[in-house]
Write a protein that holds these residues in place. Structure first.
Motif, PDB file in Angstrom:
ATOM      1  N   THR A 266      -6.075   1.954  -8.082  1.00  0.00           N
ATOM      2  CA  THR A 266      -5.509   2.126  -6.738  1.00  0.00           C
ATOM      3  C   THR A 266      -4.696   0.913  -6.322  1.00  0.00           C
ATOM      4  N   LEU A 267      -4.949  -0.234  -6.950  1.00  0.00           N
ATOM      5  CA  LEU A 267      -4.216  -1.424  -6.555  1.00  0.00           C
ATOM      6  C   LEU A 267      -3.089  -1.760  -7.511  1.00  0.00           C
ATOM      7  N   ALA A 268      -3.327  -1.554  -8.789  1.00  0.00           N
ATOM      8  CA  ALA A 268      -2.426  -2.149  -9.754  1.00  0.00           C
ATOM      9  C   ALA A 268      -1.671  -1.178 -10.641  1.00  0.00           C
ATOM     10  N   MET A 269      -2.134   0.017 -10.802  1.00  0.00           N
ATOM     11  CA  MET A 269      -1.634   0.798 -11.917  1.00  0.00           C
ATOM     12  C   MET A 269      -0.670   1.913 -11.525  1.00  0.00           C
ATOM     13  N   GLY A 270      -0.180   1.882 -10.309  1.00  0.00           N
ATOM     14  CA  GLY A 270       0.856   2.843 -10.010  1.00  0.00           C
ATOM     15  C   GLY A 270       0.430   3.897  -9.021  1.00  0.00           C
ATOM     16  N   PRO A 271       1.337   4.847  -8.762  1.00  0.00           N
ATOM     17  CA  PRO A 271       1.105   5.809  -7.692  1.00  0.00           C
ATOM     18  C   PRO A 271      -0.088   6.699  -7.998  1.00  0.00           C
ATOM     19  N   ARG A 272      -0.731   7.107  -6.942  1.00  0.00           N
ATOM     20  CA  ARG A 272      -1.850   8.038  -7.116  1.00  0.00           C
ATOM     21  C   ARG A 272      -1.306   9.444  -6.969  1.00  0.00           C
TER      22      ARG A 272
ATOM     23  N   VAL B 153       5.301  -1.892  -1.400  1.00  0.00           N
ATOM     24  CA  VAL B 153       6.195  -1.094  -2.242  1.00  0.00           C
ATOM     25  C   VAL B 153       5.497  -0.763  -3.558  1.00  0.00           C
ATOM     26  N   TRP B 154       4.926  -1.780  -4.243  1.00  0.00           N
ATOM     27  CA  TRP B 154       4.261  -1.459  -5.504  1.00  0.00           C
ATOM     28  C   TRP B 154       2.986  -0.653  -5.251  1.00  0.00           C
ATOM     29  N   GLY B 155       2.364  -0.839  -4.067  1.00  0.00           N
ATOM     30  CA  GLY B 155       1.165  -0.049  -3.731  1.00  0.00           C
ATOM     31  C   GLY B 155       1.482   1.432  -3.616  1.00  0.00           C
ATOM     32  N   ILE B 156       2.732   1.763  -3.319  1.00  0.00           N
ATOM     33  CA  ILE B 156       3.132   3.174  -3.179  1.00  0.00           C
ATOM     34  C   ILE B 156       3.762   3.688  -4.477  1.00  0.00           C
ATOM     35  N   LEU B 157       4.680   2.910  -5.047  1.00  0.00           N
ATOM     36  CA  LEU B 157       5.434   3.413  -6.203  1.00  0.00           C
ATOM     37  C   LEU B 157       4.840   2.987  -7.548  1.00  0.00           C
ATOM     38  N   GLY B 158       4.024   1.926  -7.553  1.00  0.00           N
ATOM     39  CA  GLY B 158       3.525   1.409  -8.833  1.00  0.00           C
ATOM     40  C   GLY B 158       4.419   0.300  -9.360  1.00  0.00           C
ATOM     41  N   TRP B 159       4.255  -0.038 -10.633  1.00  0.00           N
ATOM     42  CA  TRP B 159       4.890  -1.253 -11.167  1.00  0.00           C
ATOM     43  C   TRP B 159       6.197  -1.017 -11.925  1.00  0.00           C
ATOM     44  N   ASN B 160       6.531   0.226 -12.236  1.00  0.00           N
ATOM     45  CA  ASN B 160       7.748   0.449 -13.040  1.00  0.00           C
ATOM     46  C   ASN B 160       8.975   0.589 -12.130  1.00  0.00           C
ATOM     47  N   ILE B 161       9.196  -0.447 -11.316  1.00  0.00           N
ATOM     48  CA  ILE B 161      10.177  -0.325 -10.227  1.00  0.00           C
ATOM     49  C   ILE B 161      11.253  -1.412 -10.300  1.00  0.00           C
ATOM     50  N   TYR B 162      12.353  -1.155  -9.607  1.00  0.00           N
ATOM     51  CA  TYR B 162      13.377  -2.185  -9.404  1.00  0.00           C
ATOM     52  C   TYR B 162      14.165  -1.836  -8.144  1.00  0.00           C
ATOM     53  N   LEU B 163      15.015  -2.774  -7.743  1.00  0.00           N
ATOM     54  CA  LEU B 163      15.853  -2.579  -6.562  1.00  0.00           C
ATOM     55  C   LEU B 163      17.131  -1.869  -7.012  1.00  0.00           C
ATOM     56  N   TYR B 164      17.271  -0.600  -6.669  1.00  0.00           N
ATOM     57  CA  TYR B 164      18.434   0.154  -7.167  1.00  0.00           C
ATOM     58  C   TYR B 164      19.629   0.047  -6.215  1.00  0.00           C
ATOM     59  N   HIS B 165      19.403  -0.519  -5.026  1.00  0.00           N
ATOM     60  CA  HIS B 165      20.476  -0.495  -4.015  1.00  0.00           C
ATOM     61  C   HIS B 165      20.061  -1.361  -2.823  1.00  0.00           C
ATOM     62  N   ALA B 166      21.028  -2.030  -2.216  1.00  0.00           N
ATOM     63  CA  ALA B 166      20.756  -2.715  -0.946  1.00  0.00           C
ATOM     64  C   ALA B 166      22.021  -2.636  -0.095  1.00  0.00           C
ATOM     65  N   HIS B 167      21.846  -2.483   1.202  1.00  0.00           N
ATOM     66  CA  HIS B 167      23.033  -2.527   2.071  1.00  0.00           C
ATOM     67  C   HIS B 167      22.710  -3.212   3.387  1.00  0.00           C
ATOM     68  N   MET B 168      23.736  -3.893   3.919  1.00  0.00           N
ATOM     69  CA  MET B 168      23.573  -4.473   5.255  1.00  0.00           C
ATOM     70  C   MET B 168      24.393  -3.646   6.229  1.00  0.00           C
ATOM     71  N   HIS B 169      23.979  -3.667   7.490  1.00  0.00           N
ATOM     72  CA  HIS B 169      24.661  -2.816   8.453  1.00  0.00           C
ATOM     73  C   HIS B 169      24.728  -3.519   9.808  1.00  0.00           C
ATOM     74  N   VAL B 170      25.948  -3.585  10.331  1.00  0.00           N
ATOM     75  CA  VAL B 170      26.185  -4.206  11.635  1.00  0.00           C
ATOM     76  C   VAL B 170      26.729  -3.128  12.559  1.00  0.00           C
ATOM     77  N   LYS B 171      26.096  -2.984  13.706  1.00  0.00           N
ATOM     78  CA  LYS B 171      26.553  -1.947  14.634  1.00  0.00           C
ATOM     79  C   LYS B 171      26.812  -2.564  16.006  1.00  0.00           C
ATOM     80  N   PRO B 172      28.096  -2.849  16.318  1.00  0.00           N
ATOM     81  CA  PRO B 172      28.411  -3.437  17.625  1.00  0.00           C
ATOM     82  C   PRO B 172      28.258  -2.398  18.737  1.00  0.00           C
ATOM     83  N   PRO B 173      28.193  -2.859  20.001  1.00  0.00           N
ATOM     84  CA  PRO B 173      28.129  -1.901  21.114  1.00  0.00           C
ATOM     85  C   PRO B 173      29.261  -0.886  21.023  1.00  0.00           C
ATOM     86  N   ALA B 174      28.963   0.332  21.462  1.00  0.00           N
ATOM     87  CA  ALA B 174      29.986   1.388  21.427  1.00  0.00           C
ATOM     88  C   ALA B 174      31.176   0.954  22.265  1.00  0.00           C
ATOM     89  N   ALA B 175      32.352   1.353  21.842  1.00  0.00           N
ATOM     90  CA  ALA B 175      33.560   1.033  22.612  1.00  0.00           C
ATOM     91  C   ALA B 175      33.405   1.630  24.015  1.00  0.00           C
TER      92      ALA B 175
END
Ligand SMILES: O=C(O)CCC(=O)C(=O)O
Length: 308
Positions: free
Chosen positions: A300-306, A97-119
Protein backbone atom coordinates in the motif's frame (compact mmCIF):
# COMPACT_ATOMS: atom_id res chain seq x y z
CA UNK A 1 16.60 36.34 -6.46
CA UNK A 2 19.14 33.57 -6.14
CA UNK A 3 18.50 30.20 -7.72
CA UNK A 4 18.65 27.29 -5.32
CA UNK A 5 18.49 23.67 -6.45
CA UNK A 6 17.20 21.52 -3.60
CA UNK A 7 18.67 18.12 -2.67
CA UNK A 8 16.45 15.37 -4.03
CA UNK A 9 14.95 12.27 -2.46
CA UNK A 10 18.17 10.29 -2.33
CA UNK A 11 19.91 12.81 -0.05
CA UNK A 12 16.95 13.71 2.14
CA UNK A 13 14.45 10.85 2.69
CA UNK A 14 13.40 12.42 5.99
CA UNK A 15 11.79 15.31 4.11
CA UNK A 16 9.43 12.96 2.24
CA UNK A 17 8.36 10.41 4.82
CA UNK A 18 6.08 12.77 6.83
CA UNK A 19 4.02 13.37 3.66
CA UNK A 20 2.98 9.82 2.70
CA UNK A 21 -0.62 9.64 1.52
CA UNK A 22 -3.04 8.72 4.30
CA UNK A 23 -5.93 6.29 3.82
CA UNK A 24 -8.33 9.21 4.27
CA UNK A 25 -6.59 11.18 1.52
CA UNK A 26 -6.53 8.17 -0.79
CA UNK A 27 -10.24 7.54 -0.27
CA UNK A 28 -11.01 11.22 -0.88
CA UNK A 29 -9.01 11.17 -4.11
CA UNK A 30 -10.51 7.88 -5.32
CA UNK A 31 -14.07 9.04 -4.63
CA UNK A 32 -13.86 12.69 -5.66
CA UNK A 33 -11.00 12.74 -8.16
CA UNK A 34 -9.05 15.49 -6.40
CA UNK A 35 -7.16 16.30 -3.21
CA UNK A 36 -6.11 19.62 -1.66
CA UNK A 37 -2.66 19.90 -0.08
CA UNK A 38 -2.60 23.17 1.89
CA UNK A 39 0.83 24.79 2.43
CA UNK A 40 2.47 22.57 -0.16
CA UNK A 41 4.74 25.52 -0.96
CA UNK A 42 6.59 27.48 1.71
CA UNK A 43 6.29 31.27 1.49
CA UNK A 44 9.89 31.44 0.27
CA UNK A 45 9.28 28.92 -2.53
CA UNK A 46 6.06 30.61 -3.55
CA UNK A 47 7.76 34.00 -3.77
CA UNK A 48 10.58 32.50 -5.82
CA UNK A 49 8.07 30.83 -8.15
CA UNK A 50 6.06 34.04 -8.57
CA UNK A 51 9.28 35.86 -9.43
CA UNK A 52 10.10 33.17 -12.01
CA UNK A 53 6.62 33.18 -13.53
CA UNK A 54 6.65 37.01 -13.68
CA UNK A 55 10.05 36.99 -15.39
CA UNK A 56 8.83 34.48 -18.01
CA UNK A 57 5.56 36.36 -18.54
CA UNK A 58 7.30 39.73 -18.90
CA UNK A 59 9.67 38.27 -21.50
CA UNK A 60 6.68 36.85 -23.36
CA UNK A 61 4.93 40.24 -23.26
CA UNK A 62 8.09 41.98 -24.51
CA UNK A 63 8.43 39.57 -27.44
CA UNK A 64 4.73 39.53 -28.30
CA UNK A 65 4.22 35.87 -27.29
CA UNK A 66 1.83 37.08 -24.58
CA UNK A 67 -0.78 39.80 -25.08
CA UNK A 68 -1.72 42.24 -22.29
CA UNK A 69 -5.19 41.43 -20.85
CA UNK A 70 -5.14 37.90 -22.32
CA UNK A 71 -4.39 34.68 -20.54
CA UNK A 72 -0.99 33.18 -21.26
CA UNK A 73 0.36 29.66 -20.95
CA UNK A 74 3.84 28.22 -21.41
CA UNK A 75 5.40 24.75 -21.30
CA UNK A 76 8.91 23.31 -21.57
CA UNK A 77 10.25 25.60 -18.85
CA UNK A 78 11.98 23.25 -16.41
CA UNK A 79 15.42 24.54 -17.37
CA UNK A 80 14.39 28.17 -16.87
CA UNK A 81 14.89 28.25 -13.09
CA UNK A 82 15.87 25.89 -10.27
CA UNK A 83 12.60 26.70 -8.50
CA UNK A 84 10.67 25.11 -11.37
CA UNK A 85 12.92 22.05 -11.43
CA UNK A 86 12.60 21.63 -7.66
CA UNK A 87 8.85 21.08 -8.00
CA UNK A 88 9.44 17.82 -9.91
CA UNK A 89 10.13 15.94 -6.66
CA UNK A 90 8.61 18.27 -4.08
CA UNK A 91 8.47 16.55 -0.66
CA UNK A 92 4.92 17.71 0.14
CA UNK A 93 3.34 16.44 -3.10
CA UNK A 94 5.41 13.66 -4.69
CA UNK A 95 4.61 11.07 -1.97
CA UNK A 96 0.90 11.56 -2.75
CA UNK A 97 1.62 11.09 -6.47
CA UNK A 98 3.51 7.82 -6.03
CA UNK A 99 0.95 6.79 -3.37
CA UNK A 100 -1.72 6.95 -6.10
CA UNK A 101 0.11 5.96 -9.28
CA UNK A 102 2.98 3.83 -7.94
CA UNK A 103 6.65 4.00 -8.89
CA UNK A 104 6.71 3.55 -12.67
CA UNK A 105 6.07 7.25 -13.23
CA UNK A 106 7.53 10.39 -14.75
CA UNK A 107 6.57 13.98 -15.49
CA UNK A 108 5.04 13.86 -18.97
CA UNK A 109 4.05 17.53 -19.12
CA UNK A 110 4.14 20.82 -17.21
CA UNK A 111 2.58 24.18 -17.96
CA UNK A 112 2.42 27.58 -16.33
CA UNK A 113 -0.60 29.81 -16.63
CA UNK A 114 -1.08 33.52 -16.04
CA UNK A 115 -4.57 34.95 -16.08
CA UNK A 116 -4.81 38.76 -15.80
CA UNK A 117 -8.08 40.48 -14.82
CA UNK A 118 -10.68 40.38 -17.57
CA UNK A 119 -10.59 43.38 -19.88
CA UNK A 120 -13.05 46.09 -18.67
CA UNK A 121 -15.34 45.53 -21.68
CA UNK A 122 -15.55 41.72 -21.22
CA UNK A 123 -19.08 40.30 -21.22
CA UNK A 124 -20.36 38.52 -18.12
CA UNK A 125 -19.24 34.88 -18.33
CA UNK A 126 -16.86 35.56 -21.19
CA UNK A 127 -13.64 33.63 -21.10
CA UNK A 128 -14.82 30.15 -20.13
CA UNK A 129 -12.87 27.37 -21.71
CA UNK A 130 -14.82 24.26 -22.31
CA UNK A 131 -14.92 21.50 -19.75
CA UNK A 132 -12.51 18.71 -20.50
CA UNK A 133 -10.73 15.62 -19.31
CA UNK A 134 -6.98 15.71 -19.93
CA UNK A 135 -5.12 13.82 -22.65
CA UNK A 136 -7.11 14.47 -25.80
CA UNK A 137 -7.47 11.40 -28.00
CA UNK A 138 -6.93 9.05 -25.06
CA UNK A 139 -10.57 9.73 -24.21
CA UNK A 140 -11.68 8.52 -27.63
CA UNK A 141 -9.22 5.75 -28.40
CA UNK A 142 -9.24 3.85 -25.08
CA UNK A 143 -12.07 1.37 -25.32
CA UNK A 144 -12.69 0.71 -21.62
CA UNK A 145 -15.36 2.08 -19.30
CA UNK A 146 -14.70 4.05 -17.20
CA UNK A 147 -11.74 5.53 -19.03
CA UNK A 148 -8.45 4.62 -17.33
CA UNK A 149 -6.72 7.05 -14.96
CA UNK A 150 -3.18 6.83 -16.46
CA UNK A 151 -2.02 10.19 -15.10
CA UNK A 152 -2.77 13.01 -12.71
CA UNK A 153 -1.80 16.64 -12.41
CA UNK A 154 -0.60 18.68 -9.47
CA UNK A 155 -1.78 22.30 -9.71
CA UNK A 156 0.17 24.83 -7.63
CA UNK A 157 -1.78 28.00 -6.93
CA UNK A 158 0.71 30.80 -6.39
CA UNK A 159 -1.71 33.69 -5.94
CA UNK A 160 -4.81 34.06 -3.77
CA UNK A 161 -7.77 32.18 -5.24
CA UNK A 162 -9.53 31.71 -1.91
CA UNK A 163 -12.62 33.46 -3.32
CA UNK A 164 -14.52 32.70 -6.53
CA UNK A 165 -14.29 35.09 -9.48
CA UNK A 166 -10.49 35.18 -9.46
CA UNK A 167 -9.95 32.99 -12.52
CA UNK A 168 -10.35 29.91 -10.34
CA UNK A 169 -9.74 26.39 -11.51
CA UNK A 170 -13.19 24.73 -11.67
CA UNK A 171 -13.88 21.04 -11.12
CA UNK A 172 -16.82 18.65 -11.09
CA UNK A 173 -16.11 16.47 -8.03
CA UNK A 174 -16.66 12.77 -8.66
CA UNK A 175 -16.91 13.22 -12.44
CA UNK A 176 -13.69 11.26 -13.12
CA UNK A 177 -15.67 8.06 -13.57
CA UNK A 178 -18.19 9.68 -15.94
CA UNK A 179 -17.44 9.01 -19.58
CA UNK A 180 -19.34 11.97 -20.94
CA UNK A 181 -19.12 11.97 -24.71
CA UNK A 182 -16.54 14.05 -26.53
CA UNK A 183 -16.72 15.16 -30.17
CA UNK A 184 -14.83 12.45 -32.04
CA UNK A 185 -14.55 14.22 -35.35
CA UNK A 186 -12.20 17.01 -34.30
CA UNK A 187 -8.53 16.35 -34.71
CA UNK A 188 -6.97 19.76 -34.29
CA UNK A 189 -7.40 20.28 -30.55
CA UNK A 190 -8.18 18.36 -27.38
CA UNK A 191 -11.69 16.99 -27.56
CA UNK A 192 -13.80 19.00 -25.19
CA UNK A 193 -17.37 18.95 -24.06
CA UNK A 194 -19.37 21.40 -26.09
CA UNK A 195 -20.31 23.81 -23.31
CA UNK A 196 -19.19 27.40 -23.28
CA UNK A 197 -20.73 29.79 -20.78
CA UNK A 198 -22.83 27.35 -18.75
CA UNK A 199 -21.60 26.24 -15.37
CA UNK A 200 -22.94 22.74 -14.64
CA UNK A 201 -24.82 22.30 -11.33
CA UNK A 202 -22.22 19.90 -9.94
CA UNK A 203 -19.27 22.23 -10.67
CA UNK A 204 -17.35 24.09 -8.00
CA UNK A 205 -14.57 26.66 -8.00
CA UNK A 206 -11.36 25.54 -6.31
CA UNK A 207 -11.03 28.23 -3.64
CA UNK A 208 -7.67 27.79 -1.94
CA UNK A 209 -5.05 29.87 -0.20
CA UNK A 210 -1.83 30.76 -2.04
CA UNK A 211 0.70 27.93 -1.78
CA UNK A 212 -1.92 25.17 -1.93
CA UNK A 213 -1.41 22.26 -4.31
CA UNK A 214 -4.38 20.44 -5.82
CA UNK A 215 -3.93 16.92 -7.15
CA UNK A 216 -6.47 15.90 -9.75
CA UNK A 217 -7.17 12.75 -11.72
CA UNK A 218 -6.78 13.50 -15.44
CA UNK A 219 -10.32 12.22 -15.98
CA UNK A 220 -11.87 14.78 -13.62
CA UNK A 221 -13.92 17.18 -15.75
CA UNK A 222 -12.34 20.59 -15.24
CA UNK A 223 -12.11 24.06 -16.70
CA UNK A 224 -10.54 27.46 -16.34
CA UNK A 225 -12.86 30.33 -15.51
CA UNK A 226 -12.98 34.07 -16.12
CA UNK A 227 -11.00 36.38 -13.85
CA UNK A 228 -13.36 39.14 -12.77
CA UNK A 229 -11.13 40.28 -9.92
CA UNK A 230 -8.38 42.86 -9.87
CA UNK A 231 -5.63 40.28 -9.27
CA UNK A 232 -3.68 38.29 -11.83
CA UNK A 233 -3.96 34.56 -11.23
CA UNK A 234 -0.67 32.62 -11.49
CA UNK A 235 -0.57 28.84 -11.40
CA UNK A 236 1.69 25.93 -12.35
CA UNK A 237 0.52 22.47 -13.42
CA UNK A 238 2.76 19.37 -13.30
CA UNK A 239 1.41 16.19 -14.94
CA UNK A 240 2.70 12.76 -13.85
CA UNK A 241 1.89 9.56 -15.70
CA UNK A 242 3.28 6.13 -16.40
CA UNK A 243 6.69 5.94 -18.06
CA UNK A 244 5.18 4.38 -21.19
CA UNK A 245 3.10 7.51 -21.88
CA UNK A 246 4.67 9.93 -24.36
CA UNK A 247 5.53 13.53 -23.33
CA UNK A 248 2.85 16.12 -24.12
CA UNK A 249 5.20 19.05 -24.63
CA UNK A 250 8.80 19.38 -25.84
CA UNK A 251 10.18 18.52 -22.38
CA UNK A 252 13.75 19.63 -23.14
CA UNK A 253 15.14 18.01 -20.00
CA UNK A 254 18.22 15.96 -20.93
CA UNK A 255 20.55 18.97 -20.44
CA UNK A 256 19.33 19.07 -16.82
CA UNK A 257 20.26 15.46 -15.98
CA UNK A 258 23.71 16.26 -14.61
CA UNK A 259 22.12 18.56 -11.99
CA UNK A 260 19.74 15.83 -10.80
CA UNK A 261 19.95 12.68 -8.70
CA UNK A 262 18.85 9.37 -10.24
CA UNK A 263 15.25 9.64 -8.99
CA UNK A 264 14.86 13.14 -10.40
CA UNK A 265 16.26 11.84 -13.69
CA UNK A 266 13.65 9.05 -13.68
CA UNK A 267 10.97 11.69 -13.06
CA UNK A 268 12.30 13.68 -16.00
CA UNK A 269 11.93 10.65 -18.26
CA UNK A 270 15.39 9.04 -18.29
CA UNK A 271 15.48 5.36 -19.23
CA UNK A 272 18.29 2.93 -19.96
CA UNK A 273 16.48 1.81 -23.13
CA UNK A 274 13.00 2.26 -24.61
CA UNK A 275 11.85 -1.16 -23.47
CA UNK A 276 12.81 -0.09 -19.95
CA UNK A 277 9.73 2.10 -19.98
CA UNK A 278 7.57 -1.01 -20.33
CA UNK A 279 9.71 -3.62 -18.59
CA UNK A 280 11.89 -1.61 -16.23
CA UNK A 281 15.23 -2.75 -14.90
CA UNK A 282 16.21 -1.53 -11.44
CA UNK A 283 18.28 1.30 -12.96
CA UNK A 284 15.22 2.57 -14.84
CA UNK A 285 13.18 3.05 -11.68
CA UNK A 286 15.34 4.17 -8.75
CA UNK A 287 12.14 5.48 -7.14
CA UNK A 288 11.10 1.85 -6.59
CA UNK A 289 14.43 1.05 -4.90
CA UNK A 290 14.05 4.12 -2.66
CA UNK A 291 10.53 3.13 -1.65
CA UNK A 292 11.56 -0.40 -0.78
CA UNK A 293 14.57 0.84 1.16
CA UNK A 294 12.64 3.47 3.09
CA UNK A 295 9.21 1.91 3.43
CA UNK A 296 9.73 -1.81 3.12
CA UNK A 297 7.70 -3.81 0.64
CA UNK A 298 4.30 -2.88 2.04
CA UNK A 299 2.25 -2.83 -1.16
CA UNK A 300 0.00 0.00 0.00
CA UNK A 301 2.95 2.32 0.48
CA UNK A 302 5.60 1.31 -1.96
CA UNK A 303 4.54 -1.02 -4.69
CA UNK A 304 2.13 0.90 -6.81
CA UNK A 305 -1.57 1.48 -7.32
CA UNK A 306 -4.10 -0.67 -5.59
CA UNK A 307 -6.65 -2.30 -7.80
CA UNK A 308 -9.87 -3.42 -6.20
O1 LIG B 1 -5.74 26.90 -15.55
C1 LIG B 1 -6.68 26.25 -15.05
O2 LIG B 1 -7.36 26.66 -14.11
C2 LIG B 1 -7.05 24.91 -15.65
C3 LIG B 1 -5.89 24.12 -16.15
C4 LIG B 1 -6.33 22.98 -17.03
O3 LIG B 1 -7.40 22.97 -17.56
C5 LIG B 1 -5.41 21.86 -17.25
O4 LIG B 1 -4.31 21.83 -16.67
O5 LIG B 1 -5.80 20.94 -18.00
Amino acid sequence: MKELLTMGMEASPEKYLPHLITEEERTHFEENGYLYIPNALSTEMREQLIHTVDTSYNKALATGRAKPDSQWGWSDFLGADAALLNLVDLPTTLPKVWGILGWNIYLYHAHMHVKPPAAPDAEEGEGWLEWHQDSGRVNIEMETHPRPRLSLKVGYFLTDVSEPGRGNFYIRPGSHLSDMSVPESEISRDPREATADDVPDDAMPVCVEPGTAVLFDRRLWHSRSPNNSEMTRKALFYGYGYRWIRPKDEMTVEPLYDRCDAIRRQLLGAATRNNGRYVPAEEDVPLRGWLIENLGDDPTLAMGPRHA
